[in-house]
Design a protein around this motif. Structure first.
Motif, PDB file in Angstrom:
ATOM      1  N   GLY A   1      15.217 -11.295 -19.737  1.00 54.73           N
ATOM      2  CA  GLY A   1      16.545 -11.056 -19.176  1.00 54.73           C
ATOM      3  C   GLY A   1      16.678  -9.738 -18.440  1.00 54.73           C
ATOM      4  O   GLY A   1      17.428  -9.630 -17.479  1.00 54.73           O
ATOM      5  N   TYR A   2      15.967  -8.731 -18.892  1.00 57.77           N
ATOM      6  CA  TYR A   2      15.991  -7.442 -18.214  1.00 57.77           C
ATOM      7  C   TYR A   2      14.778  -6.618 -18.639  1.00 57.77           C
ATOM      8  O   TYR A   2      14.157  -6.876 -19.680  1.00 57.77           O
ATOM      9  CB  TYR A   2      17.281  -6.664 -18.519  1.00 57.77           C
ATOM     10  CG  TYR A   2      17.433  -6.216 -19.959  1.00 57.77           C
ATOM     11  CD1 TYR A   2      16.926  -4.988 -20.398  1.00 57.77           C
ATOM     12  CD2 TYR A   2      18.096  -7.023 -20.894  1.00 57.77           C
ATOM     13  CE1 TYR A   2      17.064  -4.575 -21.722  1.00 57.77           C
ATOM     14  CE2 TYR A   2      18.246  -6.620 -22.213  1.00 57.77           C
ATOM     15  CZ  TYR A   2      17.730  -5.400 -22.622  1.00 57.77           C
ATOM     16  OH  TYR A   2      17.856  -4.996 -23.932  1.00 57.77           O
ATOM     17  N   THR A   3      14.447  -5.675 -17.808  1.00 59.43           N
ATOM     18  CA  THR A   3      13.419  -4.698 -18.141  1.00 59.43           C
ATOM     19  C   THR A   3      14.073  -3.320 -18.079  1.00 59.43           C
ATOM     20  O   THR A   3      15.246  -3.202 -17.711  1.00 59.43           O
ATOM     21  CB  THR A   3      12.234  -4.751 -17.154  1.00 59.43           C
ATOM     22  OG1 THR A   3      12.724  -4.489 -15.828  1.00 59.43           O
ATOM     23  CG2 THR A   3      11.573  -6.118 -17.171  1.00 59.43           C
TER      24      THR A   3
ATOM     25  N   SER B   1      16.459   3.371 -16.813  1.00 56.66           N
ATOM     26  CA  SER B   1      17.514   2.555 -16.219  1.00 56.66           C
ATOM     27  C   SER B   1      17.224   1.080 -16.466  1.00 56.66           C
ATOM     28  O   SER B   1      16.109   0.603 -16.219  1.00 56.66           O
ATOM     29  CB  SER B   1      17.595   2.817 -14.707  1.00 56.66           C
ATOM     30  OG  SER B   1      18.562   1.987 -14.097  1.00 56.66           O
ATOM     31  N   LYS B   2      18.222   0.360 -16.978  1.00 58.35           N
ATOM     32  CA  LYS B   2      18.057  -1.067 -17.223  1.00 58.35           C
ATOM     33  C   LYS B   2      18.066  -1.823 -15.893  1.00 58.35           C
ATOM     34  O   LYS B   2      18.888  -1.551 -15.019  1.00 58.35           O
ATOM     35  CB  LYS B   2      19.182  -1.575 -18.125  1.00 58.35           C
ATOM     36  CG  LYS B   2      19.035  -3.037 -18.544  1.00 58.35           C
ATOM     37  CD  LYS B   2      20.225  -3.506 -19.371  1.00 58.35           C
ATOM     38  CE  LYS B   2      20.243  -2.870 -20.739  1.00 58.35           C
ATOM     39  NZ  LYS B   2      21.300  -3.494 -21.604  1.00 58.35           N
ATOM     40  N   VAL B   3      17.137  -2.776 -15.755  1.00 58.48           N
ATOM     41  CA  VAL B   3      17.008  -3.545 -14.508  1.00 58.48           C
ATOM     42  C   VAL B   3      17.037  -5.033 -14.848  1.00 58.48           C
ATOM     43  O   VAL B   3      16.257  -5.502 -15.682  1.00 58.48           O
ATOM     44  CB  VAL B   3      15.684  -3.210 -13.784  1.00 58.48           C
ATOM     45  CG1 VAL B   3      15.564  -4.039 -12.502  1.00 58.48           C
ATOM     46  CG2 VAL B   3      15.603  -1.723 -13.465  1.00 58.48           C
ATOM     47  N   LYS B   4      17.936  -5.781 -14.210  1.00 58.55           N
ATOM     48  CA  LYS B   4      18.015  -7.217 -14.454  1.00 58.55           C
ATOM     49  C   LYS B   4      16.729  -7.902 -14.001  1.00 58.55           C
ATOM     50  O   LYS B   4      16.113  -7.521 -13.016  1.00 58.55           O
ATOM     51  CB  LYS B   4      19.205  -7.816 -13.704  1.00 58.55           C
ATOM     52  CG  LYS B   4      20.559  -7.430 -14.291  1.00 58.55           C
ATOM     53  CD  LYS B   4      21.695  -8.139 -13.567  1.00 58.55           C
ATOM     54  CE  LYS B   4      23.045  -7.766 -14.177  1.00 58.55           C
ATOM     55  NZ  LYS B   4      24.160  -8.429 -13.469  1.00 58.55           N
ATOM     56  N   SER B   5      16.345  -8.930 -14.761  1.00 61.46           N
ATOM     57  CA  SER B   5      15.097  -9.632 -14.472  1.00 61.46           C
ATOM     58  C   SER B   5      15.293 -11.125 -14.640  1.00 61.46           C
ATOM     59  O   SER B   5      16.127 -11.571 -15.426  1.00 61.46           O
ATOM     60  CB  SER B   5      14.004  -9.129 -15.421  1.00 61.46           C
ATOM     61  OG  SER B   5      12.859  -9.936 -15.354  1.00 61.46           O
TER      62      SER B   5
ATOM     63  N   PHE C   1       9.212   8.430 -24.521  1.00 56.39           N
ATOM     64  CA  PHE C   1      10.350   7.538 -24.330  1.00 56.39           C
ATOM     65  C   PHE C   1       9.866   6.220 -23.718  1.00 56.39           C
ATOM     66  O   PHE C   1       9.159   6.213 -22.714  1.00 56.39           O
ATOM     67  CB  PHE C   1      11.378   8.167 -23.382  1.00 56.39           C
ATOM     68  CG  PHE C   1      12.068   9.385 -23.908  1.00 56.39           C
ATOM     69  CD1 PHE C   1      13.318   9.297 -24.490  1.00 56.39           C
ATOM     70  CD2 PHE C   1      11.457  10.632 -23.827  1.00 56.39           C
ATOM     71  CE1 PHE C   1      13.972  10.425 -24.971  1.00 56.39           C
ATOM     72  CE2 PHE C   1      12.096  11.780 -24.304  1.00 56.39           C
ATOM     73  CZ  PHE C   1      13.347  11.667 -24.881  1.00 56.39           C
ATOM     74  N   GLY C   2      10.267   5.100 -24.312  1.00 59.16           N
ATOM     75  CA  GLY C   2       9.880   3.804 -23.771  1.00 59.16           C
ATOM     76  C   GLY C   2      10.598   2.699 -24.522  1.00 59.16           C
ATOM     77  O   GLY C   2      11.668   2.909 -25.078  1.00 59.16           O
ATOM     78  N   TYR C   3       9.998   1.508 -24.566  1.00 58.76           N
ATOM     79  CA  TYR C   3      10.606   0.409 -25.338  1.00 58.76           C
ATOM     80  C   TYR C   3       9.529  -0.599 -25.719  1.00 58.76           C
ATOM     81  O   TYR C   3       8.500  -0.732 -25.045  1.00 58.76           O
ATOM     82  CB  TYR C   3      11.753  -0.249 -24.569  1.00 58.76           C
ATOM     83  CG  TYR C   3      11.381  -0.966 -23.285  1.00 58.76           C
ATOM     84  CD1 TYR C   3      11.463  -2.360 -23.184  1.00 58.76           C
ATOM     85  CD2 TYR C   3      10.988  -0.264 -22.160  1.00 58.76           C
ATOM     86  CE1 TYR C   3      11.148  -3.018 -22.012  1.00 58.76           C
ATOM     87  CE2 TYR C   3      10.687  -0.911 -20.964  1.00 58.76           C
ATOM     88  CZ  TYR C   3      10.757  -2.294 -20.898  1.00 58.76           C
ATOM     89  OH  TYR C   3      10.440  -2.944 -19.719  1.00 58.76           O
ATOM     90  N   ALA C   4       9.742  -1.276 -26.811  1.00 63.43           N
ATOM     91  CA  ALA C   4       8.708  -2.116 -27.402  1.00 63.43           C
ATOM     92  C   ALA C   4       8.337  -3.323 -26.552  1.00 63.43           C
ATOM     93  O   ALA C   4       7.226  -3.841 -26.676  1.00 63.43           O
ATOM     94  CB  ALA C   4       9.149  -2.580 -28.794  1.00 63.43           C
ATOM     95  N   SER C   5       9.240  -3.784 -25.678  1.00 62.99           N
ATOM     96  CA  SER C   5       8.951  -4.941 -24.834  1.00 62.99           C
ATOM     97  C   SER C   5       8.328  -4.546 -23.499  1.00 62.99           C
ATOM     98  O   SER C   5       8.110  -5.420 -22.651  1.00 62.99           O
ATOM     99  CB  SER C   5      10.243  -5.734 -24.564  1.00 62.99           C
ATOM    100  OG  SER C   5      10.839  -6.150 -25.770  1.00 62.99           O
TER     101      SER C   5
END
Length: 200
Positions: free
Chosen positions: A159-161, A150-154, A69-73
């Motif tokens: 914009g977010y990680t 969990s989405k975290v604002k950046s 589980f992860g994300y491309a960015s």
């Protein structure tokens, strides 16, 4: 049986039911220990999408499935973990890798569309596929394996990680969870785990 014994019996039954409920809640909780090995029943499946095509875990029956589980960015954790999995897969024979389906599950469906996701996954290994889904589908799938995100604002340009667990999950040919590889696993341990599973 007198009234006192009936009361004791009733309390015992209530305690038993409460204990079963509590255990069930813990085993399905996304906050269960990330590195633990949990059993996924045959009835459990997941439904996600790949380039708008519906993908089910059951589509890969007869193969081992290696999940991450992860994300491309993701700036560091995902590339490091996926490179390790790739290195382990490349150390196996063609006959062995033909029996394994590696799957990268994106927890960032907002940015990871089908083409981008597949290109990212296949960069690490040719047979890797990238899938994602609705927020509900991803959460349900992550909970099955004790993964979390969990989405975290950046303040960055993105914009977010997304904070997420970095374990990998090896599923048997019947879809059952066999092994959870912690983030600090070695290449040799991954290879040994896969080869042990292939013997069954």
């Amino acid at each position: 049986m007198n009234a006192r014994n009936l009361i004791y019996l009733g309390l015992a039954i209530i305690a038993l039911v409460a204990g079963i409920f509590t255990a069930k809640q813990f085993l399905t909780s996304p906050n269960a220990e990330a590195g633990s090995t949990m059993t996924v029943t045959a009835a459990n499946d997941f439904t996600l999408t790949q380039n708008n095509q519906v993908i089910h875990l059951q589509d890969f029956r007869g193969k081992l499935v290696l999940l991450y589980f992860g994300y491309a960015s993701c700036p560091d954790v995902c590339p490091t973990s996926l490179a390790l999995l790739s290195s382990a897969l490349k150390a196996l024979s063609a006959e062995e890798t033909a029996q394994i389906q590696p799957i990268f599950i994106s927890v960032d469906p907002e940015r990871d569309n089908g083409t981008k996701l597949m290109d990212y996954a296949r960069y690490f290994f040719p047979s890797f596929i990238g899938v994602t889904g609705s927020e509900q589908e991803i959460q349900r799938t992550a909970m099955q394996y004790g993964a979390f995100y969990s989405k975290v604002k950046s303040n960055s340009a993105m914009g977010y990680t997304v904070d997420h667990s970095s374990n990998s999950y090896l599923l048997g040919k019947d879809g059952q969870l066999l092994t959870t590889f912690r983030h600090d696993v070695t290449k040799a341990e991954i290879i040994a785990g896969i080869r042990a599973a292939l013997k069954h």
